[in-house]
Every structure is written in C-alpha cells, then in structure tokens.
Design a protein around this motif. Structure first.
Motif, mmCIF file in Angstrom:
data_model
loop_
_atom_site.group_PDB
_atom_site.id
_atom_site.type_symbol
_atom_site.label_atom_id
_atom_site.label_comp_id
_atom_site.label_asym_id
_atom_site.label_seq_id
_atom_site.Cartn_x
_atom_site.Cartn_y
_atom_site.Cartn_z
ATOM 1 N N THR A 1 0.947 -1.114 -0.046
ATOM 2 C CA THR A 1 -0.147 0.209 -0.009
ATOM 3 C C THR A 1 0.950 1.070 -0.036
ATOM 4 O O THR A 1 1.831 1.240 0.788
ATOM 5 C CB THR A 1 -0.957 0.098 1.094
ATOM 6 N N VAL A 2 0.836 2.080 -0.926
ATOM 7 C CA VAL A 2 1.486 3.308 -1.168
ATOM 8 C C VAL A 2 0.826 4.586 -0.536
ATOM 9 O O VAL A 2 -0.529 4.696 -0.831
ATOM 10 C CB VAL A 2 1.891 3.525 -2.556
ATOM 11 N N TYR A 3 1.343 5.256 0.380
ATOM 12 C CA TYR A 3 0.800 6.406 0.759
ATOM 13 C C TYR A 3 1.751 7.494 0.310
ATOM 14 O O TYR A 3 3.010 7.699 0.409
ATOM 15 C CB TYR A 3 0.914 6.555 2.374
ATOM 16 N N ARG A 4 1.066 8.753 -0.140
ATOM 17 C CA ARG A 4 1.833 10.030 -0.720
ATOM 18 C C ARG A 4 0.963 11.258 0.028
ATOM 19 O O ARG A 4 -0.091 11.235 0.313
ATOM 20 C CB ARG A 4 1.708 10.151 -2.071
ATOM 21 N N THR A 5 1.833 12.193 0.327
ATOM 22 C CA THR A 5 1.407 13.378 0.623
ATOM 23 C C THR A 5 2.120 14.517 -0.354
ATOM 24 O O THR A 5 3.266 14.434 -0.539
ATOM 25 C CB THR A 5 1.670 13.906 2.026
ATOM 26 N N GLY A 6 1.100 15.808 -0.462
ATOM 27 C CA GLY A 6 1.773 16.640 -1.227
ATOM 28 C C GLY A 6 2.388 17.964 -0.316
ATOM 29 O O GLY A 6 2.532 17.914 0.646
ATOM 30 N N GLU B 1 0.788 19.088 2.905
ATOM 31 C CA GLU B 1 -0.135 18.315 3.296
ATOM 32 C C GLU B 1 0.455 17.237 4.305
ATOM 33 O O GLU B 1 1.746 16.627 4.152
ATOM 34 C CB GLU B 1 -0.735 17.493 2.181
ATOM 35 N N THR B 2 -0.177 16.840 5.494
ATOM 36 C CA THR B 2 0.509 15.927 6.349
ATOM 37 C C THR B 2 -0.998 14.900 6.392
ATOM 38 O O THR B 2 -1.985 15.300 6.219
ATOM 39 C CB THR B 2 0.884 16.284 7.766
ATOM 40 N N ARG B 3 -0.523 13.654 6.876
ATOM 41 C CA ARG B 3 -1.654 12.542 7.019
ATOM 42 C C ARG B 3 -0.959 11.727 8.288
ATOM 43 O O ARG B 3 -0.081 11.303 8.676
ATOM 44 C CB ARG B 3 -1.562 12.119 5.692
ATOM 45 N N GLU B 4 -2.450 11.490 9.143
ATOM 46 C CA GLU B 4 -2.203 10.443 9.935
ATOM 47 C C GLU B 4 -2.929 8.960 9.474
ATOM 48 O O GLU B 4 -3.891 8.902 8.818
ATOM 49 C CB GLU B 4 -2.856 10.586 11.067
ATOM 50 N N ILE B 5 -2.041 7.837 9.489
ATOM 51 C CA ILE B 5 -2.298 6.600 9.245
ATOM 52 C C ILE B 5 -2.276 5.682 10.379
ATOM 53 O O ILE B 5 -1.277 5.617 11.056
ATOM 54 C CB ILE B 5 -1.278 6.003 8.002
ATOM 55 N N VAL B 6 -3.497 4.809 10.340
ATOM 56 C CA VAL B 6 -3.571 3.696 11.381
ATOM 57 C C VAL B 6 -3.605 2.407 10.627
ATOM 58 O O VAL B 6 -4.458 2.242 9.833
ATOM 59 C CB VAL B 6 -4.643 3.838 12.215
ATOM 60 N N LEU B 7 -2.395 1.677 10.796
ATOM 61 C CA LEU B 7 -2.281 0.315 10.075
ATOM 62 C C LEU B 7 -3.088 -0.760 10.865
ATOM 63 O O LEU B 7 -3.837 -0.480 11.962
ATOM 64 C CB LEU B 7 -0.886 -0.384 10.147
ATOM 65 N N ALA B 8 -3.470 -1.725 10.028
ATOM 66 C CA ALA B 8 -4.290 -2.767 10.519
ATOM 67 C C ALA B 8 -3.865 -3.431 12.019
ATOM 68 O O ALA B 8 -4.500 -3.892 12.707
ATOM 69 C CB ALA B 8 -4.560 -4.048 9.557
ATOM 70 N N ASP B 9 -2.354 -3.496 12.221
ATOM 71 C CA ASP B 9 -1.916 -4.076 13.270
ATOM 72 C C ASP B 9 -1.943 -3.053 14.539
ATOM 73 O O ASP B 9 -1.622 -3.270 15.751
ATOM 74 C CB ASP B 9 -0.451 -4.377 13.053
ATOM 75 N N GLY B 10 -2.526 -1.618 14.334
ATOM 76 C CA GLY B 10 -2.685 -0.748 15.528
ATOM 77 C C GLY B 10 -1.651 0.113 15.465
ATOM 78 O O GLY B 10 -1.424 1.056 15.967
ATOM 79 N N THR B 11 -0.518 0.060 14.547
ATOM 80 C CA THR B 11 0.520 1.193 14.496
ATOM 81 C C THR B 11 -0.038 2.305 13.846
ATOM 82 O O THR B 11 -0.682 2.354 12.785
ATOM 83 C CB THR B 11 1.581 0.514 13.591
ATOM 84 N N ARG B 12 0.496 3.414 14.481
ATOM 85 C CA ARG B 12 0.062 4.813 14.014
ATOM 86 C C ARG B 12 1.303 5.455 13.375
ATOM 87 O O ARG B 12 2.299 5.483 14.039
ATOM 88 C CB ARG B 12 -0.224 5.541 15.252
ATOM 89 N N ILE B 13 1.158 5.944 12.321
ATOM 90 C CA ILE B 13 2.036 6.698 11.469
ATOM 91 C C ILE B 13 1.618 8.114 11.217
ATOM 92 O O ILE B 13 0.481 8.167 10.535
ATOM 93 C CB ILE B 13 2.540 6.044 10.233
#
Length: 317
Positions: free
Chosen positions: A110-115, A118-130
């Motif tokens: 899964t590829v995540y990009r920001t412009g 732009e910032t972004r908060e991502i919560v993975l399926a295992d509970g990890t927060r990025i």
C-alpha cells in the motif's frame, strides 16, 4: 490444534483481515507455546505448498490407481488418510492461490503519498500509528511474519504496536531500522537519514556493512547518516524536537539556511530561494509553520536578510 492454526492462518491472510484479527491471533499465540508451534507448522506447510505448486498439481493429477494403492497400505491410519485428502484439496487450491498466498505472506503493498503542505495520519491494521509529513512517499506491507515499510523521500513518525512475533522493519536509504514496539521519527531527504527515538529501542542496520547493527538507539538518542558512506553518528537529544513538525513547528539547531529553505519548500506552495551568501548563514530557534509571509519576515529579521517577493518565488539575500 493444527486445524485451528490453519483457520487462523486463513483468517489473517484474507484481504478482509482487520487489526482486531491480528490482535486476536496474537492473544491466541501467546496463550500457549503449543499454539505458536502449530501456527509455525501451518505457515511452513503453506509456504511449501506455494513453492512446489506445480509438482503437487502433477502428483494429484496422476492415475487414480496410485491413490488406491496408497490407501490400501495398512500402516496408514484413518486420521492420516483424512489429512491426506485434505492436503490434496489444499494442494489443488494452492495451484490457483499460490500468488495470493505469497502476497499474503509478504503483505500487499500500500503506497501513501502527501503533497506540498499536506500531512496525514495513518493507522495500520496492526494498530501502528504513522504520521506522514508533507511531500512524502511511503510503502507499507503487513505480512504474516514481518511488517515492512519503505520510505522514499519522506519524513514520518511511528508509534509501533508491539508484536514480538512480527518485527517492524523500515527500509530507508541504504539503512534498515528494526523494532518490535516503540515510538520514533525518521527523516530521509537528499541522501540524509535521521532517526530519533522517543520511546523503546531501535536497531539500525546497514546491510552493506554486515548483519550486525550499526547502532542500538534508546529513548533520547538520535542517529545521523549520509547514504553511501560507512559512518553513522549518534548523539543525545531532546526527542520532542524531532516530532515538533506534527504540531506545526520546525526546530532548528544551527542548520544552514539552504537546508531550512528546503524544509520549508515542502510545506508552502511559493518556494523560498536563497542566495549563496544567505544560504550559508545558520539559524537556531523555533519556526512556527503558519503564515508563510510572517515566517519569512521573522527569519529574515533574525539573520539580517533582504526579502524580495514575486508571485512565483520568495528570495532571501
């Protein structure tokens, strides 16, 4: 127990697997060493089936007399015959599903990009927060036995969910970061890698130098490295400074203005240009990443610089 382990394997390798599924699996694995051993057996069998799919398919497609001759052997118990039948069915499915199983083992990408800005908060399926910073690109794979992230030109902070059976690995530049559960920030721009740890322990490897880690970082430690070199320098820092970007602040510690301008240009649509003389000047302090005009005015005032603005660029000289 082996049947139950297979059910767990199927459950978590599904495209519909959720964080709750992984949490439930972890609880089941940690409840008994026998559970963990059964799950590892199921994983090995799945990998073996995927690796030998063509040979297995050819064997299953052989003459039916061979099947009857095997079934007639008195040394085989009824239980083993049942397992053989199940294995045959599984092998047929594996011929079709081998690519899917391999993707599940490695984890779908899964590829995540920001412009810019732009910032972004991502919560993975295992509970990890990025938290992914501006103008960043990151690829994530959550596999059965390994959680893997690749950082291109990017900055991100990680709060990794603890899972002793699935280490969390980050490939960044020519280095590799390995953790189980911790909180840290990684910055990778222009062949520079900076790793700052706020909680836990982070191992940093450089595969070209061998299997041993080049550093083990604890809370309050920071590693700086330039790609394609064999040198990584560690120091003690206030880790909150590395995380300040998440609160809209940029903490500078004697960085040259050229580096600061490059950092700001990932956050504002109008680029900041600096002359050679201005670019060599260094700044220490905190910049608040709000109104660009106000930020530039304060920075220029501190460094005694002249500001020239057009619709396309801001120049500091």
């Amino acid at each position: 127990m082996d049947d139950e382990a297979v059910k767990w394997l199927v459950r978590v390798q599904s495209d519909a697997a959720t964080g709750d599924d992984w949490i439930a699996l972890t609880a089941w694995l940690e409840a008994s060493e026998a559970h963990a051993e059964a799950f590892e057996r199921a994983e090995r069998l799945s990998a073996e089936i995927a690796d030998n799919a063509c040979e297995i398919a050819a064997a299953i497609a052989g003459p039916t007399t061979e099947v009857f001759r095997v079934a007639a052997r008195p040394v085989l118990s009824r239980r083993w015959l049942q397992l053989a039948g199940l294995a045959s069915a599984a092998c047929v499915a594996a011929v079709i599903a081998a690519p899917t199983l391999q993707r599940a083992y490695d984890g779908a990408a899964t590829v995540y990009r920001t412009g810019i800005g732009e910032t972004r908060e991502i919560v993975l399926a295992d509970g990890t927060r990025i938290h992914l910073d501006a103008a960043s690109t990151m690829t994530v794979r959550l596999g059965w036995r390994l959680r893997r992230v690749a950082l291109a030109q990017a900055q991100a902070s990680f709060d990794v969910a603890k899972d002793s059976r699935r280490p969390f690995v980050i490939d960044v530049g020519d280095q590799r970061i390995r953790v189980v559960g911790t909180e840290f920030n990684v910055r990778h721009y222009d062949q520079s890698v900076v790793v700052t740890v706020r909680r836990g322990v982070v191992e940093v490897h450089q595969p070209s130098l061998g299997p041993e880690p080049v550093a083990r970082l604890t809370a309050g430690a920071e590693l700086r490295h330039i790609e394609s070199t064999a040198v990584s320098g560690a120091r003690r820092v206030d880790p909150d400074g590395a995380f300040a970007w998440r609160a809209g602040r940029l903490v500078c510690d004697g960085e040259p203005l050229t580096q600061i301008a490059a950092e700001l240009n990932r956050r504002y649509a109008i680029p900041i240009q600096v002359t050679e003389t201005a670019g060599a000047k260094r700044f220490s302090g905190v910049l608040y990443l709000g109104d660009q005009a106000l930020l530039v005015r304060r920075l220029a005032g501190y460094l005694s610089l002249t500001v020239r603005r057009t619709d396309r660029a801001i120049t500091l000289s």
